[in-house]
Scaffold this active site. Sequence first.
Site, PDB file in Angstrom:
ATOM      1  N   SER A  99      -9.316  10.459  10.063  1.00 59.07           N
ATOM      2  CA  SER A  99      -8.474   9.309   9.461  1.00 59.07           C
ATOM      3  C   SER A  99      -7.179   9.790   8.830  1.00 59.07           C
ATOM      4  O   SER A  99      -6.158   9.086   8.804  1.00 59.07           O
ATOM      5  CB  SER A  99      -9.451   8.846   8.088  1.00 59.07           C
ATOM      6  OG  SER A  99      -8.847   7.983   7.383  1.00 59.07           O
TER       7      SER A  99
ATOM      8  N   ALA B 230      -0.734   5.605   5.055  1.00 61.35           N
ATOM      9  CA  ALA B 230      -0.173   4.652   6.051  1.00 61.35           C
ATOM     10  C   ALA B 230       0.802   4.193   5.581  1.00 61.35           C
ATOM     11  O   ALA B 230       1.861   3.993   6.247  1.00 61.35           O
ATOM     12  CB  ALA B 230      -1.707   3.870   6.397  1.00 61.35           C
ATOM     13  N   GLY B 231       0.759   3.571   4.280  1.00 65.17           N
ATOM     14  CA  GLY B 231       1.974   2.689   3.670  1.00 65.17           C
ATOM     15  C   GLY B 231       3.270   3.581   3.677  1.00 65.17           C
ATOM     16  O   GLY B 231       4.223   3.164   4.036  1.00 65.17           O
TER      17      GLY B 231
ATOM     18  N   THR C  77     -16.716  17.816   0.538  1.00 68.25           N
ATOM     19  CA  THR C  77     -16.160  17.899   1.864  1.00 68.25           C
ATOM     20  C   THR C  77     -16.942  18.210   2.970  1.00 68.25           C
ATOM     21  O   THR C  77     -17.630  19.165   2.747  1.00 68.25           O
ATOM     22  CB  THR C  77     -14.677  18.471   2.146  1.00 68.25           C
ATOM     23  OG1 THR C  77     -14.236  18.568   3.395  1.00 68.25           O
ATOM     24  CG2 THR C  77     -14.671  19.886   1.543  1.00 68.25           C
ATOM     25  N   GLU C  78     -16.894  17.924   4.138  1.00 67.04           N
ATOM     26  CA  GLU C  78     -17.493  18.329   5.278  1.00 67.04           C
ATOM     27  C   GLU C  78     -17.129  19.751   5.583  1.00 67.04           C
ATOM     28  O   GLU C  78     -17.805  20.557   6.132  1.00 67.04           O
ATOM     29  CB  GLU C  78     -17.231  17.307   6.299  1.00 67.04           C
ATOM     30  CG  GLU C  78     -18.006  17.756   7.863  1.00 67.04           C
ATOM     31  CD  GLU C  78     -17.904  16.628   8.764  1.00 67.04           C
ATOM     32  OE1 GLU C  78     -18.148  15.539   8.504  1.00 67.04           O
ATOM     33  OE2 GLU C  78     -17.208  16.931   9.803  1.00 67.04           O
TER      34      GLU C  78
ATOM     35  N   GLY D 179      -0.589   4.528   0.203  1.00 66.15           N
ATOM     36  CA  GLY D 179      -1.499   5.588   0.521  1.00 66.15           C
ATOM     37  C   GLY D 179      -0.667   6.288   1.728  1.00 66.15           C
ATOM     38  O   GLY D 179       0.374   5.869   2.084  1.00 66.15           O
TER      39      GLY D 179
ATOM     40  N   GLY E 112       0.915  -1.030  -0.031  1.00 71.87           N
ATOM     41  CA  GLY E 112      -0.112   0.060   0.195  1.00 71.87           C
ATOM     42  C   GLY E 112       0.959   1.356  -0.105  1.00 71.87           C
ATOM     43  O   GLY E 112       1.803   1.341   0.935  1.00 71.87           O
TER      44      GLY E 112
ATOM     45  N   HIS F 240     -21.497   9.155   4.236  1.00 71.64           N
ATOM     46  CA  HIS F 240     -21.247  10.807   4.264  1.00 71.64           C
ATOM     47  C   HIS F 240     -22.440  11.415   3.815  1.00 71.64           C
ATOM     48  O   HIS F 240     -22.903  10.942   2.604  1.00 71.64           O
ATOM     49  CB  HIS F 240     -20.051  10.961   3.310  1.00 71.64           C
ATOM     50  CG  HIS F 240     -19.286  12.394   3.555  1.00 71.64           C
ATOM     51  ND1 HIS F 240     -20.152  13.428   3.452  1.00 71.64           N
ATOM     52  CD2 HIS F 240     -18.022  12.480   4.218  1.00 71.64           C
ATOM     53  CE1 HIS F 240     -19.545  14.389   3.718  1.00 71.64           C
ATOM     54  NE2 HIS F 240     -18.263  13.859   4.295  1.00 71.64           N
TER      55      HIS F 240
ATOM     56  N   HIS G 215     -18.840   5.860   2.349  1.00 75.91           N
ATOM     57  CA  HIS G 215     -17.432   6.658   2.542  1.00 75.91           C
ATOM     58  C   HIS G 215     -16.387   5.977   3.215  1.00 75.91           C
ATOM     59  O   HIS G 215     -15.397   6.240   2.903  1.00 75.91           O
ATOM     60  CB  HIS G 215     -18.200   7.951   3.066  1.00 75.91           C
ATOM     61  CG  HIS G 215     -16.638   8.952   3.268  1.00 75.91           C
ATOM     62  ND1 HIS G 215     -16.103   9.444   2.056  1.00 75.91           N
ATOM     63  CD2 HIS G 215     -16.220   9.505   4.143  1.00 75.91           C
ATOM     64  CE1 HIS G 215     -15.194  10.317   2.396  1.00 75.91           C
ATOM     65  NE2 HIS G 215     -15.420  10.431   3.548  1.00 75.91           N
TER      66      HIS G 215
ATOM     67  N   ARG H 297     -16.790   7.520  12.618  1.00 75.84           N
ATOM     68  CA  ARG H 297     -15.436   8.239  12.437  1.00 75.84           C
ATOM     69  C   ARG H 297     -15.593   9.651  12.613  1.00 75.84           C
ATOM     70  O   ARG H 297     -16.526  10.022  11.854  1.00 75.84           O
ATOM     71  CB  ARG H 297     -14.831   7.785  11.436  1.00 75.84           C
ATOM     72  CG  ARG H 297     -13.542   8.620  11.002  1.00 75.84           C
ATOM     73  CD  ARG H 297     -12.782   7.983   9.848  1.00 75.84           C
ATOM     74  NE  ARG H 297     -13.201   8.416   8.574  1.00 75.84           N
ATOM     75  CZ  ARG H 297     -12.872   9.484   7.896  1.00 75.84           C
ATOM     76  NH1 ARG H 297     -12.116  10.330   8.367  1.00 75.84           N
ATOM     77  NH2 ARG H 297     -13.593   9.936   6.745  1.00 75.84           N
TER      78      ARG H 297
ATOM     79  N   ARG I  82     -21.611  12.790  11.363  1.00 69.99           N
ATOM     80  CA  ARG I  82     -21.927  12.260  10.192  1.00 69.99           C
ATOM     81  C   ARG I  82     -23.169  10.982  10.194  1.00 69.99           C
ATOM     82  O   ARG I  82     -24.012  11.087   9.278  1.00 69.99           O
ATOM     83  CB  ARG I  82     -20.787  11.662   9.374  1.00 69.99           C
ATOM     84  CG  ARG I  82     -19.774  12.375   8.953  1.00 69.99           C
ATOM     85  CD  ARG I  82     -18.599  11.931   8.009  1.00 69.99           C
ATOM     86  NE  ARG I  82     -17.669  13.181   7.846  1.00 69.99           N
ATOM     87  CZ  ARG I  82     -16.181  12.952   7.380  1.00 69.99           C
ATOM     88  NH1 ARG I  82     -15.990  11.720   7.152  1.00 69.99           N
ATOM     89  NH2 ARG I  82     -15.607  14.049   7.095  1.00 69.99           N
TER      90      ARG I  82
ATOM     91  N   ASP J 257      -8.288  -5.242  -0.491  1.00 69.41           N
ATOM     92  CA  ASP J 257      -7.612  -6.522  -0.333  1.00 69.41           C
ATOM     93  C   ASP J 257      -6.895  -7.035   0.635  1.00 69.41           C
ATOM     94  O   ASP J 257      -6.937  -8.183   0.855  1.00 69.41           O
ATOM     95  CB  ASP J 257      -6.541  -6.159  -1.671  1.00 69.41           C
ATOM     96  CG  ASP J 257      -7.008  -5.687  -3.142  1.00 69.41           C
ATOM     97  OD1 ASP J 257      -8.349  -6.124  -3.155  1.00 69.41           O
ATOM     98  OD2 ASP J 257      -6.378  -5.315  -3.900  1.00 69.41           O
TER      99      ASP J 257
END
Length: 589
Positions: A405, A18-19, A256-257, A16, A14, A244, A355, A400, A288, A223
């Site tokens: 996030s 995090a990865g 977006t919020e 993104g 990954g 969302h 979302h 959340r 949300r 995945d």
Amino acid sequence: MTIVNETYDVIIVGGGGAGQRAALETASSGANVALISKVFPTRSHTVSAQGGINAALGNIDKGDSWECHMFDTIRGSDYLGDQDSIEYMCSQASRTVIELEHMGMPFSRNEDGTIYQRAFGGQTLDFGKGGQAHRTCPAADRTGHAMLHTLFQQNVKAKTRFFHEWFAIDLLKSGPQKVSGILAMCLETGELRVFHAKAVVLATGGAGRIYASTTNAYSCTGDGLGMVYRAGFPLQDMEMWQFHPTGVAGVGCLITEGARGEGGILRNSEGERYMERYAPIQKDLACRDVVSRSSALEMKAGRGCGPRGDYMHLDLTHLPQETLQERLPGISDLARTFANVDVSKEPIPVVPTCHYMMGGIPTNKYGQVLTQDKLGKDTFVEGLYAAGECACVSVHGANRLGANSLLEIVVFGRAVGHHINDHIGDIAHEKNAEFDASLEKALGRVGFWRQGGGGESIDEVIQDMKKIMQEDFGVFRDGKNMQEGLAKLDVVRRRLAHASISDKSLAFNTRLVSAFELENMMAVAYTTAMAALARKESRGAHSRVDFPDRDDKNWHKHSLAFEGDRASTRAVNMQPNHVDPFPLQEREH
Ligand SMILES: Cc1cc2nc3c(=O)[nH]c(=O)nc-3n(C[C@H](O)[C@H](O)[C@H](O)COP(=O)(O)OP(=O)(O)OC[C@H]3O[C@@H](n4cnc5c(N)ncnc54)[C@H](O)[C@@H]3O)c2cc1C
């Protein structure tokens, strides 16, 4: 086909936020790190995050504190979040955002040069008593784009080895609870390769594509969850999906919020600001789950907008031009392109849209993947970590908060890196008979799709799965519909065992990728359906018409789902390490 073997200290699946954050931490401390990503890393879904990242910097609200952020996150989670993890995330938030700033992330600024902070849903001052907090740090409305490119540059500098457009197929186990590598496929050539590693990090993102209408990218197919499930380890809180309130009607892409944070208002067909009725204190910036349910109820009551009454209006027409241009340029573009709306003149048609996945691969706050023995005791899977949306560390519990996030992915991406750096010396590469057996099993799956044929096309199976999820496991749920939905889904998943793809070529075989992704999505969908039917209460995003109340006595616990339709539970961690616990309370809006 001969299979090449490669050996690294750390394999990260990954690219993104995090990865890349985990890769940066391990690569810059000298480990030999490979990052595998099915899309070019800067095209990961993180790139589309708009609104911002939370940290109680106090640049706008001088008295803000991380403890208050912690309280809001626990309350927002409807008390299903683990308090030790939430404490860690919120206490690390400010230094994490400053660290990103120092890496070069171009945050929006206040007049005095400090990072600008906007209002976001569910954020309060003084533990719910001091009104709306301004805690969300944006880079205009393109925060994820700014973050991901910053992290990519840092990884290039740290000499992380990237495998762009490689698809991870399965985990390779060297013991019942030990992972020592993965099998992956190069999309360009179809080559299969075994990657041996002391530590494997799953950072494969969300799975919103199991629903027919979602804000998630095509690549969000769960995945990592499929891999963990097939390896015999559990998935946690899969019934918890966030809808969302402001996906563009008929398209799904997100507004977006932050649009409501900057003053946008939701209105029904009568022009009424209906959130004043449902959440008199927080109004449009209630959590949300609350706003999505309110919109659904308005449409049900015949106050939806448009000829079919099937969407709501998000009104930004009263906002100053400078706000639209400086703070919300991306969504102004989006509304023009996808809804043909000039936001300064007309409202945007919006509808609750799938979302975010609050559930995922259970981990502790170091990112170590957890499983459970037959007696219900937590144990670690050696050599396996998870971080980001695919993980359930659980900081979001049953719901959340917006902008938590992006925070989670960098805080826990780094935490995983720290833990690996501290322990990599004690771990050995392992290749034994069990490893060979798990490779054999993974190759069997590849063979099934590459050599099989004649069965129905996977397209029908995908569409049927999405339809069931959308209709029976959406914003409102009830036992009868879910029972029927689960039975239909069971039939659909059995069809998958006889499905086939017609393209047998090696180079860029996107059908083969879709087949692997479908197997992973099916694991996610089925565990979602099972866990949703089993949880007989309403909590956070899981809202049951037949059980409208929260039931702390029977259901204040995480759900676990294993392959073979086995279910179990885990206790919620109510014990932070440095502050007093936040006891269970009613949620007020
Ligand atoms: C439209 C949108 C707006 C959002 N806005 C915000 C926001 O403003 N603030 C906020 O806090 N959160 C926001 N979120 C949520 C947040 O962006 C995501 O939860 C977060 O970015 C996920 O990051 P990640 O690193 O876990 O996964 P991702 O960024 O999704 O990355 C997943 C990675 O895994 C790789 N991968 C997956 N499967 C495989 C495989 N089999 N083999 C190889 N590679 C694989 C992909 O190539 C990709 O690189 C938003 C989400 C969406 C959809």
